[in-house]
Design an enzyme around this catalytic site. Structure first.
Site, PDB file in Angstrom:
ATOM      1  N   HIS B  42       1.108  -0.599   4.437  1.00  0.00           N
ATOM      2  CA  HIS B  42       1.111  -1.998   4.017  1.00  0.00           C
ATOM      3  C   HIS B  42       2.387  -2.739   4.349  1.00  0.00           C
ATOM      4  O   HIS B  42       3.273  -2.219   5.001  1.00  0.00           O
ATOM      5  CB  HIS B  42       0.755  -2.074   2.542  1.00  0.00           C
ATOM      6  CG  HIS B  42      -0.692  -1.788   2.315  1.00  0.00           C
ATOM      7  ND1 HIS B  42      -1.675  -2.662   2.698  1.00  0.00           N
ATOM      8  CD2 HIS B  42      -1.316  -0.716   1.805  1.00  0.00           C
ATOM      9  CE1 HIS B  42      -2.853  -2.125   2.405  1.00  0.00           C
ATOM     10  NE2 HIS B  42      -2.661  -0.939   1.869  1.00  0.00           N
ATOM     11  N   THR B  43       2.399  -3.942   3.861  1.00  0.00           N
ATOM     12  CA  THR B  43       3.450  -4.903   4.190  1.00  0.00           C
ATOM     13  C   THR B  43       4.838  -4.328   4.242  1.00  0.00           C
ATOM     14  O   THR B  43       5.230  -3.545   3.389  1.00  0.00           O
ATOM     15  CB  THR B  43       3.465  -6.027   3.148  1.00  0.00           C
ATOM     16  OG1 THR B  43       2.149  -6.372   2.835  1.00  0.00           O
ATOM     17  CG2 THR B  43       4.204  -7.223   3.677  1.00  0.00           C
ATOM     18  N   GLN B  44       5.551  -4.769   5.200  1.00  0.00           N
ATOM     19  CA  GLN B  44       6.975  -4.467   5.275  1.00  0.00           C
ATOM     20  C   GLN B  44       7.685  -5.779   5.354  1.00  0.00           C
ATOM     21  O   GLN B  44       7.163  -6.752   5.892  1.00  0.00           O
ATOM     22  CB  GLN B  44       7.252  -3.721   6.559  1.00  0.00           C
ATOM     23  CG  GLN B  44       7.296  -2.259   6.392  1.00  0.00           C
ATOM     24  CD  GLN B  44       8.334  -1.702   7.329  1.00  0.00           C
ATOM     25  OE1 GLN B  44       9.336  -2.361   7.618  1.00  0.00           O
ATOM     26  NE2 GLN B  44       8.105  -0.518   7.808  1.00  0.00           N
TER      27      GLN B  44
END
Lengths: 247, 266, 248
Positions: B42-44
């Site tokens: 997921h998002t970084q």
């Protein structure tokens, strides 16, 4: 060679009744047959030198180096079986890389010598392997200053001010003892190292040899490098001249 | 047979755990399933960040600059961070973006350089090789949807040739005689281009230094994530060098004349 | 929406502007692209090639996301090298076209965000252009434009190459193939016009010309900025013509 035929010398995992491991002693014999390697711990660095016996005139000069680089600041010289020397240098590079990965700093030589000692010693424990047929001189300038170690086929290692392994080690040690190792500079030690290698070389028995020399210290900014050509040539010609006078 | 009582169905009383299950009474989830939820990273986002890096070609080689600030959002968190890093004997890289990712990059490059050095095969990596390597690493990481969140400049000088190129978290690469990352691409790049383009081989070190310093000053005036303390690297035939930190001379006298900024009350 | 977790996902793509085009003649092929690389309103560099010589008879133009483009060209070149090692000859153009389809489709669910146009000479000596979409759909055509200014250039080519919306004079018909100098003029006009009207096009122009085996230079001799890339004239020959475009 009282050990031969007793059956106690067939495996590294068998002691003789008087507590010896003959396979390890045979490994030392392999070292004794090899060209001499020396290391000098100076006040400002380390000098390594090797008498590399050239078994054939057909070989390209400079190949099969016996002095290797392990890390920026670590050099290694071996005496004994060439292939074992290459294996141990690869292992030493892995260990040095592993230390850097874990601690994010250059490995001190004492630590590296310890790890290599453990590795070499493991080859004295099992019937399925043969001990290393080499003695390894390790030189470095680390955070503790210049240091010099020798790892033997048994896995023991000691720190030295001056070290010699291989065929001419006895004479080389005698010569090293004459030097004031606490006062000598790397530049002076290069000259002495070349002289000693030329001195211990027995050209009656042996064929050609190549001199290999490297150094680490203030002159190289703490980096392990081959001795520059100019100084190398000077050392070599002085060594030859000294030999004339000696005889 | 399923030996776990919690999987046998809905118990009469949800509040009472009749079978004393450990660690907790749990029944199987029968709601809609997201078959992609596993295996998706997921998002970084970048956390501690550096801002612009500038670099130009000049007569003797490459000059690069970056300030010493690492920000935590809008907080000026670390004020003595070095964002220029020497790689081998012919290359300097400069980084904007996530500073922990940059430290990781420094480590893999240091390891690469040691591996090449210990081989003692008479070859050494130049800036072009370092740049290609970085491009491969950053592109591979973006392709795993796990990017290294940086914009990097690679400057170098080897075999009489200048090298200056860019690579970022997407693996995008390009080369030009002036480069600027981050805010610098908007503010400094036009200044650098008008000073350097077509003068790469005549621009003196002194002139180059002035262009860089002037650009860093404009960036400090306009970029809220910058600081007035920076370093300059030069890469020439003589090798690489990274300066000590310099302080920018700035003047804020003009603020007196701005309504709502200075001492006016009306 | 309150209560629901918000997610910002990393976007692995970008668009780097620029335009490419290719036109096939009877026994030649022209493949061209501008050299500007941009992102948004930023010009990243004024010189980043988008057109690549693959073999002595194949040239590939790649447009879209530059990182994907460069990586894709690198892989194609590697596959062509392996082919050379296995078969001791260059891969034929139509085989390269199919290879490109296979390589693009292999990434169907994480595509290379690039539009490819492949130009060159077929084994029968005819000039050819193949165009691809990002996931590998492809067809052979006489001309194709792609990239930022596709919508500006393609209608122009339709009119000038296919003679769309043009009536031939009474008793005559439109030519099936145009001569090389005419094609080069059309290419240059396409790019100067696209440079005027599209902000992502400009800086430099690279036009590759592939000539079929044994053909004369067909008026290419006098062209300004021309350079031959092949070293022998006993096979197909590749030339490149470099021109400046407006930099604003």
């Amino acid at each position: 060679m009282t050990s031969i035929g007793t059956g106690y010398d067939l495996s590294a995992s068998t002691y003789s009744p008087d507590g010896r491991i003959f396979q390890v002693e045979y490994a030392n014999k392999a070292v004794e047959n090899s060209g001499t390697a020396i290391g000098i711990r100076c006040k400002d660095g380390i000098v390594l030198a090797v008498e590399k016996l050239v078994h054939s005139k057909l070989l390209v000069p400079g190949v099969n180096r016996r002095i290797q680089t392990i890390d920026k600041h670590i050099g290694l010289a071996t005496a004994g079986l060439q292939a074992d020397g290459r294996h141990i240098s690869n292992r030493a590079r892995d260990e040095a890389g592993n230390y850097r990965d874990t601690y994010r700093s250059p490995p001190p030589l004492k630590t590296l010598a310890g790890r290599l000692g453990l590795y070499v010693q493991a080859y004295t424990l099992y019937s399925s392997v043969r001990p290393f047929g080499i003695s390894t001189i390790l030189g470095a300038v680390d955070k503790y200053g210049p240091s010099l170690y020798v790892v033997e086929p048994s896995g023991v290692f000691f720190g030295y001010n001056g070290a010699a392994v291989g065929k001419g080690r006895q004479l080389a040690k005698t010569e090293l003892e004459k030097l004031k190792l606490s006062e000598i500079s790397t530049r002076e030690a290069v000259i002495e190292a070349a002289r000693i290698i030329y001195l211990v070389h027995d050209d009656a028995k042996e064929k050609e040899f190549e001199l290999e020399m490297s150094w680490i210290g203030d002159e190289t900014n703490g980096v392990h490098l081959p001795v520059p050509k100019e100084l190398f040539d000077e050392a070599e010609s002085k060594a030859k001249a000294a030999l004339e006078n000696f005889e | 047979m399923d030996h776990f009582p919690t999987n046998w169905g809905r118990p009469r009383n949800d509040a009472h755990d009749a079978y004393g299950t450990y660690p907790i009474a749990e029944r199987p989830y029968n709601g809609p399933k997201d078959s992609f939820s596993e295996g998706v990273q997921h998002t970084q986002q970048p956390i501690v960040t550096g801002t612009s890096v500038l670099a130009i070609k000049y007569k003797d080689g490459i000059m690069m600059a970056a300030d010493n600030l690492a920000s935590y959002g809008s907080l000026a968190r670390f004020k003595d961070v070095q964002r220029l890093h020497t790689v081998g004997n012919h290359t300097v890289i400069g980084a904007g973006g996530d500073m922990s990712d940059f430290q990781y990059i420094q480590n893999i490059l240091d390891e690469l350089i040691i591996d090449e050095f210990t081989a003692q095969d008479g070859h050494s990596l130049g800036p072009a090789e370092i740049h290609e390597y970085l491009a491969q690493v950053l592109y591979a990481r973006r392709s795993k949807m796990d990017p290294l969140w940086n914009s990097l400049l690679v400057g170098g000088f080897k075999d009489g040739k200048k090298f200056l190129a860019y690579v970022d978290l997407l693996g995008t690469t390009y080369s030009a005689s002036t480069l600027a990352t981050g805010y610098g691409a908007y503010i400094a790049q036009p200044l650098l281009r008008s000073a350097v383009e077509n003068n790469e081989d005549t621009l003196t070190e002194e002139a180059a230094r002035k262009i860089i310093e002037d650009s860093m000053r404009v960036l400090f005036y306009r970029d809220a994530r910058s600081i007035n303390k920076y370093q300059i690297a030069t890469i020439t035939a003589a090798g690489t060098s990274i300066s000590e930190s310099n302080h920018l001379e700035t003047s804020w006298d003009f603020a007196e004349g701005i309504r709502g900024y200075g001492a006016q009350t009306q | 929406m309150p209560g629901l977790p918000q997610q910002r996902q990393f976007n692995p793509y970008s668009e780097n502007g620029g335009t490419i085009l290719a036109i096939a003649g009877a026994d030649f092929s022209v493949i061209a692209g501008d050299t500007r690389q941009s992102e948004g309103y930023n010009i990243q560099t004024r010189y980043a090639p988008k057109v690549f010589r693959l073999t002595d008879r194949a040239v590939l133009a790649v447009n879209g996301f530059a990182a994907d483009g460069n990586m894709f060209v690198k892989s194609v070149k590697q596959r062509l090298e392996w082919y050379r090692h296995a078969h001791a000859k260059d891969m034929p153009l139509r085989a390269i076209a199919r290879l490109i389809q296979t390589m693009l489709y292999a990434r169907r669910f994480f595509p290379y965000y690039v539009y490819n146009i492949l130009g060159g000479i077929e084994e029968d000596g005819t000039g050819a252009v193949y165009s691809f979409d990002p996931v590998g759909s492809y067809e052979r055509e006489a001309c194709r434009a792609a990239g930022a200014a596709q919508s500006l250039v393609q209608p122009f080519l339709d009119n000038q190459i296919y003679f769309k919306n043009q009536l031939a004079a009474a008793g005559t018909s439109h030519p099936t193939h145009l001569p090389l100098p005419t094609v080069l003029s059309i290419v240059i006009d396409s790019f100067t016009s696209a440079t005027e009207r599209h902000i992502e096009v400009g800086d430099g122009l690279e036009m590759y010309v592939v000539l079929a085996k044994g053909r004369t230079l067909q008026g290419l001799e006098g062209i300004r900025g021309m350079q031959e890339l092949t070293t022998t004239d006993d096979g197909e020959r590749v030339f490149v013509v470099r021109r400046e475009l407006k930099k604003d």
